[in-house]
Design an enzyme around this catalytic site. Structure first.
Site, PDB file in Angstrom:
ATOM      1  N   GLY A 107       0.887  -1.217  -0.127  1.00  0.00           N
ATOM      2  CA  GLY A 107      -0.314   0.230  -0.083  1.00  0.00           C
ATOM      3  C   GLY A 107       0.887   1.619   0.322  1.00  0.00           C
ATOM      4  O   GLY A 107      -0.006   2.077  -0.471  1.00  0.00           O
ATOM      5  N   ASP A 136       0.392   3.515   4.162  1.00  0.00           N
ATOM      6  CA  ASP A 136      -0.326   4.016   3.715  1.00  0.00           C
ATOM      7  C   ASP A 136      -1.801   4.473   4.429  1.00  0.00           C
ATOM      8  O   ASP A 136      -1.681   6.200   4.529  1.00  0.00           O
ATOM      9  CB  ASP A 136      -0.748   3.738   2.093  1.00  0.00           C
ATOM     10  CG  ASP A 136      -1.313   1.772   3.620  1.00  0.00           C
ATOM     11  OD1 ASP A 136      -1.165   1.603   4.520  1.00  0.00           O
ATOM     12  OD2 ASP A 136      -2.048   0.941   2.216  1.00  0.00           O
ATOM     13  N   ASP A 193      -5.473   1.547  10.478  1.00  0.00           N
ATOM     14  CA  ASP A 193      -6.966   1.717  10.826  1.00  0.00           C
ATOM     15  C   ASP A 193      -7.125   0.945  12.496  1.00  0.00           C
ATOM     16  O   ASP A 193      -7.152   1.480  13.164  1.00  0.00           O
ATOM     17  CB  ASP A 193      -7.083   0.517  10.049  1.00  0.00           C
ATOM     18  CG  ASP A 193      -9.099   0.477   9.960  1.00  0.00           C
ATOM     19  OD1 ASP A 193      -9.255   0.277  10.982  1.00  0.00           O
ATOM     20  OD2 ASP A 193      -8.913   0.021   8.958  1.00  0.00           O
TER      21      ASP A 193
HETATM   22  P1  XMP Z   1      -4.035  -1.561  11.245  1.00  0.00           P
HETATM   23  O1  XMP Z   1      -5.585  -2.689  11.174  1.00  0.00           O
HETATM   24  O2  XMP Z   1      -3.080  -3.057  11.378  1.00  0.00           O
HETATM   25  O3  XMP Z   1      -4.497  -1.612   9.588  1.00  0.00           O
HETATM   26  O4  XMP Z   1      -4.058  -0.942  10.970  1.00  0.00           O
HETATM   27  C1  XMP Z   1      -3.524  -0.913   8.522  1.00  0.00           C
HETATM   28  C2  XMP Z   1      -2.871  -2.549   7.416  1.00  0.00           C
HETATM   29  O5  XMP Z   1      -5.329  -2.265   6.895  1.00  0.00           O
HETATM   30  C3  XMP Z   1      -5.184  -1.942   5.506  1.00  0.00           C
HETATM   31  N1  XMP Z   1      -6.018  -0.618   5.486  1.00  0.00           N
HETATM   32  C4  XMP Z   1      -6.700  -0.735   4.292  1.00  0.00           C
HETATM   33  N2  XMP Z   1      -6.664  -0.463   3.361  1.00  0.00           N
HETATM   34  N3  XMP Z   1      -8.060   0.261   2.373  1.00  0.00           N
HETATM   35  C5  XMP Z   1      -7.713  -0.088   2.363  1.00  0.00           C
HETATM   36  O6  XMP Z   1      -7.174   0.136   0.716  1.00  0.00           O
HETATM   37  C6  XMP Z   1      -8.786   1.093   3.659  1.00  0.00           C
HETATM   38  O7  XMP Z   1      -8.929   1.756   4.309  1.00  0.00           O
HETATM   39  C7  XMP Z   1      -8.142   0.135   4.546  1.00  0.00           C
HETATM   40  N4  XMP Z   1      -7.972  -0.286   6.570  1.00  0.00           N
HETATM   41  C8  XMP Z   1      -7.135  -0.317   6.238  1.00  0.00           C
HETATM   42  C9  XMP Z   1      -3.551  -1.408   5.035  1.00  0.00           C
HETATM   43  O8  XMP Z   1      -3.136  -2.260   4.121  1.00  0.00           O
HETATM   44  C10 XMP Z   1      -3.134  -1.430   6.097  1.00  0.00           C
HETATM   45  O9  XMP Z   1      -1.541  -1.028   6.082  1.00  0.00           O
HETATM   46 MG    MG Z   2      -0.644  -1.162   3.820  1.00  0.00          MG
END
Ligand code: XMP
Ligand code: MG
Length: 181
Positions: free
Chosen positions: A49, A104, A107
Site C-alpha cells: 500500500g 499508507d 486503521d
Molecule cells: P491496521 O488495522 O493494522 O491496518 O492498522 C492497517 C492496514 O490495513 C489496511 N487497510 C486498508 N486498506 N483501504 C485499504 O485499501 C482501507 O480503508 C484500509 N484500512 C486498513 C492497509 O493495508 C493497512 O496497511
Molecule cells: Mg498497507
C-alpha cells in the site's frame, strides 16, 4: 480526474483530491527535512500500500536518506484479518539508524504495533511513523504517530497505493466506498 471509480463490484467516490495530497506530502517532506537533517534516516515503506506514498514523501525531502521495504500483513477484502506475517524483511541493518516507518493507512494500529515491537529489538536510534491516512475512530492499539497526512472517517478507501482486492492502486486521489442505502 474522475469523481467516481468502479472496482470489482463496488463504487467509490473521491474523498481527497490529487492536489490536496500533493500539497500535504510537500508539507510533510518539509517537516521531515527539518527533523532529520544530518541524520541520514532510513525510510521503511510497508508494501504494497505505501509504495506510492513512500516514493513521493522521499522526493519531498531535501536531505541525505535511504529507503528499504517490508511486506507485513495480509488484508483480504474490506476487514483487517488479524494476521501479522513478516513476508519480506529489511535488507538493511537498522542498529543505530533513524527509522521513518511509512504507511499508507493506519486503521486499528495492529500491524504497526506488532511491527514496531519487533524493530525495537534491533536497537535503532529512533523510530517515527509517517502515515498518509489515519482512521482515529478505528485505532485500538497504542501507537505514537509522529507524522499524519490526513485524519479520515472510518470508511474503506482506495487510491494512491491503497486497493480493493488489488484494484485502484494507480489512482492519484483517495476514493471512499459508496455504501448502499
Ligand atoms: P491496521 O488495522 O493494522 O491496518 O492498522 C492497517 C492496514 O490495513 C489496511 N487497510 C486498508 N486498506 N483501504 C485499504 O485499501 C482501507 O480503508 C484500509 N484500512 C486498513 C492497509 O493495508 C493497512 O496497511
Ligand atoms: Mg498497507
Amino acid at each position: 480526474m474522475s469523481q467516481t471509480f468502479a472496482a470489482h463490484d463496488l463504487l467509490f467516490k473521491m474523498m481527497i483530491s490529487e492536489a490536496e495530497i500533493q500539497e500535504r506530502v510537500k508539507e510533510m517532506g518539509a517537516e521531515l527535512t527539518a527533523r532529520y537533517m544530518d541524520k541520514n534516516p532510513l525510510f521503511v515503506g510497508v508494501l504494497n500500500g505505501a509504495f506510492i506514498f513512500t516514493a513521493d514523501l522521499m522526493r519531498a525531502c531535501n536531505l541525505a536518506c535511504e529507503v528499504d521495504f517490508v511486506r507485513i500483513s495480509s488484508y483480504a477484502g474490506l476487514q483487517s484479518t488479524g494476521q501479522i506475517d513478516l513476508i519480506m524483511e529489511l535488507k538493511t541493518s537498522i542498529k543505530a539508524r533513524h527509522l521513518i516507518i511509512v504507511e499508507d493507512i493506519i486503521d486499528t494500529g495492529r500491524t504497526l504495533h506488532h511491527f514496531i515491537a519487533q524493530l525495537k529489538k534491533q536497537e535503532p536510534a529512533s523510530i517515527a511513523i509517517a502515515t498518509l491516512l489515519l482512521k482515529p475512530e478505528a485505532l485500538e492499539y497504542p501507537l505514537d504517530i509522529d507524522f499524519i497526512g490526513f485524519d479520515i472517517p472510518n470508511k474503506f478507501v482506495i487510491g494512491y497505493g491503497l486497493d480493493y482486492d488489488e484494484q485502484g492502486r494507480h489512482l492519484n486521489a483517495i476514493y471512499q466506498l459508496v455504501e448502499a442505502e
